[in-house]
Write a protein that holds these residues in place. Structure first.
Motif, mmCIF file in Angstrom:
data_model
loop_
_atom_site.group_PDB
_atom_site.id
_atom_site.type_symbol
_atom_site.label_atom_id
_atom_site.label_comp_id
_atom_site.label_asym_id
_atom_site.label_seq_id
_atom_site.Cartn_x
_atom_site.Cartn_y
_atom_site.Cartn_z
ATOM 1 N N ILE A 60 -9.434 -2.576 -6.388
ATOM 2 C CA ILE A 60 -10.395 -3.179 -5.463
ATOM 3 C C ILE A 60 -11.045 -4.405 -6.086
ATOM 4 O O ILE A 60 -11.126 -5.468 -5.484
ATOM 5 N N GLU A 105 0.828 -1.219 0.000
ATOM 6 C CA GLU A 105 0.000 0.000 0.000
ATOM 7 C C GLU A 105 0.857 1.261 0.000
ATOM 8 O O GLU A 105 0.473 2.291 -0.561
ATOM 9 N N MET A 140 -3.328 -1.328 -3.357
ATOM 10 C CA MET A 140 -4.080 -2.021 -2.337
ATOM 11 C C MET A 140 -4.157 -3.491 -2.706
ATOM 12 O O MET A 140 -4.429 -3.823 -3.857
ATOM 13 N N ILE A 183 -6.222 -5.944 6.797
ATOM 14 C CA ILE A 183 -6.509 -4.831 5.900
ATOM 15 C C ILE A 183 -7.098 -3.653 6.674
ATOM 16 O O ILE A 183 -6.875 -2.490 6.347
ATOM 17 N N LEU A 216 -2.984 6.023 -3.352
ATOM 18 C CA LEU A 216 -3.368 4.639 -3.046
ATOM 19 C C LEU A 216 -4.586 4.242 -3.864
ATOM 20 O O LEU A 216 -5.611 4.924 -3.845
ATOM 21 N N LEU A 246 -6.380 -6.331 -1.744
ATOM 22 C CA LEU A 246 -7.513 -6.916 -1.025
ATOM 23 C C LEU A 246 -7.563 -8.428 -1.200
ATOM 24 O O LEU A 246 -8.451 -9.091 -0.694
#
Lengths: 364, 306
Positions: free
Chosen positions: B95, B35, B40, B227, B300, B42
């Motif tokens: 995402i 990050e 990111m 997270i 980010l 996930l």
């Protein structure tokens, strides 16, 4: 963005989508050509059949049906209690099962619901308390053997602290842990029993964590009602004694004994009754006397006099001369629950929600 | 009512907390690194799940837990490469790519695991990582020291001059960094790869050293908690490790509270890291003067624009 992603509900939903059901089936070989035919039988298990625990024990019963009676069977394993159970029951119904055994307490409402949709199918629910026209309930008096296991634990503990890994704070588990504690204190009144509830039937990780915590707290004989043998393994590693459940692994130096089931005793009856057209909704609660539960052979670490004592009590229970829940019994708050000379009725055993004197700590 | 049992409770809790925190810390460090570079991940939960399965399965097949750890790291690296390809090179939504990875990987692990791994009692390779085998390690398994060592390396790299600045610049203003000669895509990809490898390794430690078995529910939400912990820690590796330890201690306490008779709801405790993160995120937005300390990488989740 973060706020959306971090909603636990959102995450939980996504995880749920990720989980799936996987039906398995095992057919029988040729069915003997005698009339009338046995039913096609389905089983729903809460754990994996390889757990060497509860689900495994039921599956042993299923395999005996195949071998001894030529019954055709299907099963689904690792079926979570809740909506998954309904799906599993419907899947088995769609496969043509005529009798379906649902082998975990938490399937209760699913069984009642699905049974209404399939009035021609007979449902058998293990350890529950809700019946219907086509739903029987069955259970075993596991507490008889937990009492006997308690005798062993009470005699073998050196620190007078025994432990119990409890799956859920429900009557079944409360009853078993109470019987275990009563047995131990009947031979050693200084014993206290510590309990950790893990809120799962099969979760080796949690079972191990709970066992770890109990051993840290000074427990030197550790019992577990949960399904995996993770706690037994930890007992081996930490050098304490253990009481297993459902099976005893032959190489374990720590496991002294274990209550073990033989569900085929009941499964044969149900199949026979159905075949003969005599199936009806009933409430079955078998014990040592019926052969549905017994204590596994006791480890040679246990002195002969203790083994003899256990054997004598076992015979007394089998002959109906002794009931583990015979008074006087006080609960942990000091209230007398059973007066001297009396025993608890089945109804009171089934709704047990109080803990006996000698249990320390909490189980919710 | 409060009777403290025989063994030194504080020691017991400390040992249990460190044991659970070790795999958590590794995955958390990986997430911080990735990050900080602006990506990111996930997919963390899924990467840990696959690492746990592959680590245990390879150990069981070849009888070596160390080989299993390496395999766990290796498969994490592979998954990291997939995420890097999607999120860095193709410029897919991070995402969506990450969630897809997580769902696919947890599902695959739960599906393939039971075919690969049969429940077995105490296989011999497990003892290779057990604390009792290494007397010099003060009762902790070797993997705990591995996690700590990697943590120190991460702290020094991220705060360091050359590499640290390149990573932070890629996460804060990738276009400016690119103009100054930083190869942003390469930096970001490397960070995602390292993050994936650490997640896979974390999974392998979870199954081999902590649980000493594999179950299909592993890691049971650990990835999502991490997270949540990363923004809470302000993307600082040292702090995120501390939070992991704190959470692990609460987990160890919850079980032990039962033994001494204190009631504490496990569901409430499970909720805490998420609630804390929500509060921290809101606080970071409301008080602008805190912005200097709330160092969310400003790019980010955003791909490099040319």
């Amino acid at each position: 963005m973060w706020r959306l992603m971090l909603q636990p509900a959102f995450v939980a939903l996504l995880l749920l989508i990720g989980a799936g059901l996987c039906p398995c089936s095992a057919g029988a070989a040729a069915v003997p050509n005698t009339t009338p035919k046995p039913p096609r039988v389905g089983f729903v298990y809460v754990g994996p059949v390889s757990d060497v625990g509860w689900s495994w024990a039921h599956d042993q019963g299923r395999q005996k049906l195949i071998k001894e009676m030529g019954v055709e069977t299907s099963y689904m394993e690792k079926v979570a209690e809740g909506p998954d159970a309904e799906r599993a029951l419907r899947t088995l119904a769609a496969k043509g099962c005529q009798v379906i055994f649902a082998t975990s307490f938490g399937y209760m409402d699913s069984v009642i619901k699905v049974a209404k949709e399939f009035p021609a199918i007979k449902f058998e629910h293990c350890t529950g308390y809700k019946r219907a026209e086509n739903v029987s309930i069955y259970d075993g008096r596991g507490y008889e053997c937990w009492y006997l296991a308690g005798l062993v634990a009470g005699k073998m503990t050196k620190k007078n602290v025994i432990g119990y890994v409890m799956p859920y704070p429900i009557p079944e588990c409360t009853r078993n842990s109470n019987a275990f504690t009563l047995g131990a204190r009947s031979v050693n009144p200084r014993v206290t029993c510590r309990i950790v509830t893990i809120n799962s039937w099969f979760d080796p990780v949690k079972e191990r964590e709970a066992a770890q915590a109990l051993i840290d707290a000074g427990v030197d004989v550790l019992a577990r009602e949960s399904d995996s043998n993770a706690a037994d393994q930890l007992a081996d590693q930490r050098g304490v004694l253990a009481i297993g459940y459902n099976s005893v692994s032959p190489n374990s130096p720590s496991v002294l004994t274990a209550p073990v089931w033989d569900w085929s005793v009941y499964y044969r009856q149900v199949v026979r009754n159905w075949r003969d057209g005599k199936w009806q909704s009933r409430d079955y609660w078998g014990g040592i006397r019926d052969g549905i539960i017994d204590l596994a052979p006791i480890n040679s670490k246990v002195p002969a006099d203790v083994r003899a004592l256990v054997a004598a009590k076992r015979d007394a229970i089998r002959n109906g001369k002794f009931q583990p829940f015979g008074g006087p019994i006080k609960d942990r708050n000091g209230t007398v629950r059973v007066n001297a000379g009396l025993t608890l009725s089945d109804e009171m055993l089934r709704s047990m929600d109080w803990q006996v004197d000698g249990i320390v700590g909490t189980s919710e | 009512m409060m009777d403290w049992p025989a063994m030194n409770m504080a020691t017991a809790i400390w040992m249990a907390a460190v044991a659970y925190a070790s795999p958590m810390m590794l995955a958390a460090l990986g997430e911080v690194i990735s990050e900080r570079a602006g990506v990111m991940n996930l997919g963390l939960e899924g990467m840990i799940a696959v690492g746990a399965l592959v680590g245990y399965g390879v150990s069981a097949d070849h009888g070596s837990a160390w080989l299993g750890l390496a395999a766990g790291g290796g498969v994490g690296l592979l998954l990291g490469a997939v995420h890097a390809a999607l999120a860095v090179w193709i410029g897919a939504d991070q995402i969506v790519a990450g969630l897809g990875m997580s769902l696919a990987a947890t599902g695959a692990a739960a599906f393939l695991g039971p075919m690969w791994i049969t429940w077995r009692s105490q296989p011999a390779f497990i003892s290779e990582l057990s604390a009792s085998r290494y007397k010099a390690l003060l009762g902790f398994p070797p993997t705990t020291y591995l996690a700590l060592a990697l943590g120190l390396i991460a702290v020094s790299v991220l705060s360091g001059r050359r590499l640290g600045i390149a990573i932070r610049a890629s996460g804060d203003s990738p276009e400016a960094a690119e103009a100054l000669g930083v190869r942003v895509r390469a930096v970001r990809s490397s960070c995602v790869l390292v993050g994936g490898m650490l997640a896979g390794l974390s999974g392998a430690i979870l199954s081999l050293a902590y649980a000493q078995t594999w179950t299909s529910t592993m890691p049971n939400g650990m990835g999502w908690i991490i997270i949540a912990l990363v923004p809470l820690s302000g993307w600082r590796p040292g702090r995120v490790m501390l939070f992991c330890l704190l959470l692990a201690a609460v987990n160890a306490l919850q079980i032990r509270f039962q033994i001494i008779g204190v009631k504490l709801s496990a569901s409430i405790l499970d909720m805490m890291p998420y609630v804390a993160t929500l509060i921290a995120v809101i606080a970071g937005r409301i008080w602008p003067w805190r912005k200097g300390r709330w160092n969310e990488p400003s790019a980010l989740g955003r791909p490099l624009e040319q």
